[in-house]
Each structure stands twice: as C-alpha cells, then as structure tokens.
Scaffold this motif. Structure first.
Motif, mmCIF file in Angstrom:
data_model
loop_
_atom_site.group_PDB
_atom_site.id
_atom_site.type_symbol
_atom_site.label_atom_id
_atom_site.label_comp_id
_atom_site.label_asym_id
_atom_site.label_seq_id
_atom_site.Cartn_x
_atom_site.Cartn_y
_atom_site.Cartn_z
ATOM 1 N N GLU A 268 0.845 -1.196 0.000
ATOM 2 C CA GLU A 268 0.000 0.000 0.000
ATOM 3 C C GLU A 268 0.880 1.245 0.000
ATOM 4 O OE1 GLU A 268 -4.041 1.541 2.221
ATOM 5 O OE2 GLU A 268 -2.845 -0.037 3.140
ATOM 6 N N PRO B 23 -0.035 8.216 -3.129
ATOM 7 C CA PRO B 23 -1.473 7.987 -3.290
ATOM 8 C C PRO B 23 -1.769 6.524 -3.631
ATOM 9 C CG PRO B 23 -0.631 9.040 -5.264
ATOM 10 C CD PRO B 23 0.516 8.962 -4.287
ATOM 11 N N ASP B 24 -3.021 6.167 -3.431
ATOM 12 C CA ASP B 24 -3.460 4.795 -3.619
ATOM 13 C C ASP B 24 -3.166 4.266 -5.022
ATOM 14 O OD1 ASP B 24 -4.767 2.433 -2.611
ATOM 15 O OD2 ASP B 24 -6.492 2.969 -3.879
ATOM 16 N N THR B 25 -3.158 5.146 -6.010
ATOM 17 C CA THR B 25 -2.906 4.719 -7.391
ATOM 18 C C THR B 25 -1.484 4.206 -7.583
ATOM 19 O OG1 THR B 25 -2.375 6.999 -8.003
ATOM 20 C CG2 THR B 25 -4.641 6.219 -8.428
ATOM 21 N N MET B 26 -0.604 4.446 -6.616
ATOM 22 C CA MET B 26 0.773 3.961 -6.698
ATOM 23 C C MET B 26 0.974 2.648 -5.938
ATOM 24 S SD MET B 26 2.113 6.064 -8.706
ATOM 25 C CE MET B 26 3.818 5.585 -8.596
ATOM 26 N N SER B 27 -0.076 2.151 -5.305
ATOM 27 C CA SER B 27 0.027 0.886 -4.570
ATOM 28 C C SER B 27 0.362 -0.248 -5.521
ATOM 29 C CB SER B 27 -1.297 0.575 -3.860
ATOM 30 O OG SER B 27 -1.550 1.512 -2.848
ATOM 31 N N TYR C 73 1.775 -5.247 -10.620
ATOM 32 C CA TYR C 73 1.538 -3.981 -11.318
ATOM 33 C C TYR C 73 1.130 -2.895 -10.332
ATOM 34 C CZ TYR C 73 -3.280 -5.592 -10.796
ATOM 35 O OH TYR C 73 -4.463 -6.044 -10.276
ATOM 36 N N GLU C 74 1.246 -1.640 -10.768
ATOM 37 C CA GLU C 74 0.764 -0.522 -9.970
ATOM 38 C C GLU C 74 -0.735 -0.392 -10.176
ATOM 39 O OE1 GLU C 74 3.094 2.790 -11.309
ATOM 40 O OE2 GLU C 74 4.644 2.416 -9.808
ATOM 41 N N ARG C 75 -1.448 -0.080 -9.114
ATOM 42 C CA ARG C 75 -2.913 -0.018 -9.180
ATOM 43 C C ARG C 75 -3.405 0.931 -10.263
ATOM 44 N NH1 ARG C 75 -7.134 -0.948 -5.316
ATOM 45 N NH2 ARG C 75 -5.633 -1.186 -3.640
ATOM 46 N N GLY C 76 -2.801 2.071 -10.412
ATOM 47 C CA GLY C 76 -3.289 3.071 -11.354
ATOM 48 C C GLY C 76 -2.790 2.903 -12.777
ATOM 49 N N ARG C 77 -2.041 1.878 -13.076
ATOM 50 C CA ARG C 77 -1.450 1.713 -14.394
ATOM 51 C C ARG C 77 -2.245 0.703 -15.219
ATOM 52 N NH1 ARG C 77 4.506 2.803 -15.637
ATOM 53 N NH2 ARG C 77 4.162 4.030 -13.777
#
Length: 130
Positions: free
Chosen positions: A88, A91-95, A119-123
């Motif tokens: 975690e 920001p969350d998108t980098m989790s 993978y990164e959540r936001g990718r």
C-alpha cells in the motif's frame, strides 16, 4: 372376566403405542442421517468457493485479497485469479497489486497458488486481454 379383557386390551394398546413410537423414532433417525449425508456430500456453491479462496489466500500470504478477476471449474476442482494488494502506497494509485493464480480442490480447499503478475494499481495493463 371383563377386567381381564380390559387389562389385556390396555397392554396390547400400550405395546402398539410403544412400537409406533419406536418406528417413528427410527424413521426420524434415518431421515436425520440422510440429511446429514446429503449436507456432507453437497457441493459448495460458487460464491462459497470465491469467499473461501479469498480467505485462504489472505491467511496464507498475509495480504488483502481485493477481488477475483477470473473463476472457472476445472477437472481437478476450481481455478481462480485473485487480485491482491501487495504494497500500500500514497497515493493509492501507486500501490502495488498482484494477480495470483489459485487452485482449489472440488470442495474448495486451496491446493496451490502462484503470483502471475505484479503492477501498480493506477497503471493500465499492457498485456492483451488481461
């Protein structure tokens, strides 16, 4: 003589009543046993499999199972792909997320798992179709 007949009829009635009760109890016992056998042999429902797979994977890995992205019944049992939060970040998108291939037996017990991607959540995924 009438008392003797009444007593004999009363005893016959009691024996008949006791036999009837024994028969009913025996039938109830057989029905209960059949019901228990049916419950033991009942196949788990898909939602039960999903919940149990997520719980077992989370317990084994110590990571939060967030979603199931694929689910199918196989000859050996069940195969799932579970999305897991590995690290975690803010920001969350980098989790960091990961997909785990999870194998279960027909009863829903986990028999194996492996990480198939990270993978990164936001990718967006660059692999086709996944």
């Amino acid at each position: 003589m009438a008392n003797t007949n009444n007593t004999s009829e009363s005893q016959d009635s009691q024996q008949s009543s006791q036999e009837s009760q024994k028969t009913q109890q025996s039938q109830k016992s057989r029905n209960t046993q059949k019901s228990q056998e049916k419950q033991e042999t009942r196949r788990p429902r898909p939602m039960e499999i999903l919940r149990e797979a997520r719980a077992q994977l989370a317990e084994l890995t110590g990571m939060t199972a967030e979603s199931v992205s694929s689910f199918e019944q196989t000859e050996e049992g069940w195969a799932l792909e579970v999305e897991v939060l590995e690290l975690e970040r803010v920001p969350d998108t980098m989790s960091l997320m990961a997909s785990y291939q999870v194998e279960l037996d027909p009863d829903g017990q986990l028999t194996g798992y492996r990480r198939v991607r990270r993978y990164e959540r936001g990718r967006a995924d660059t692999r086709g179709g996944r």
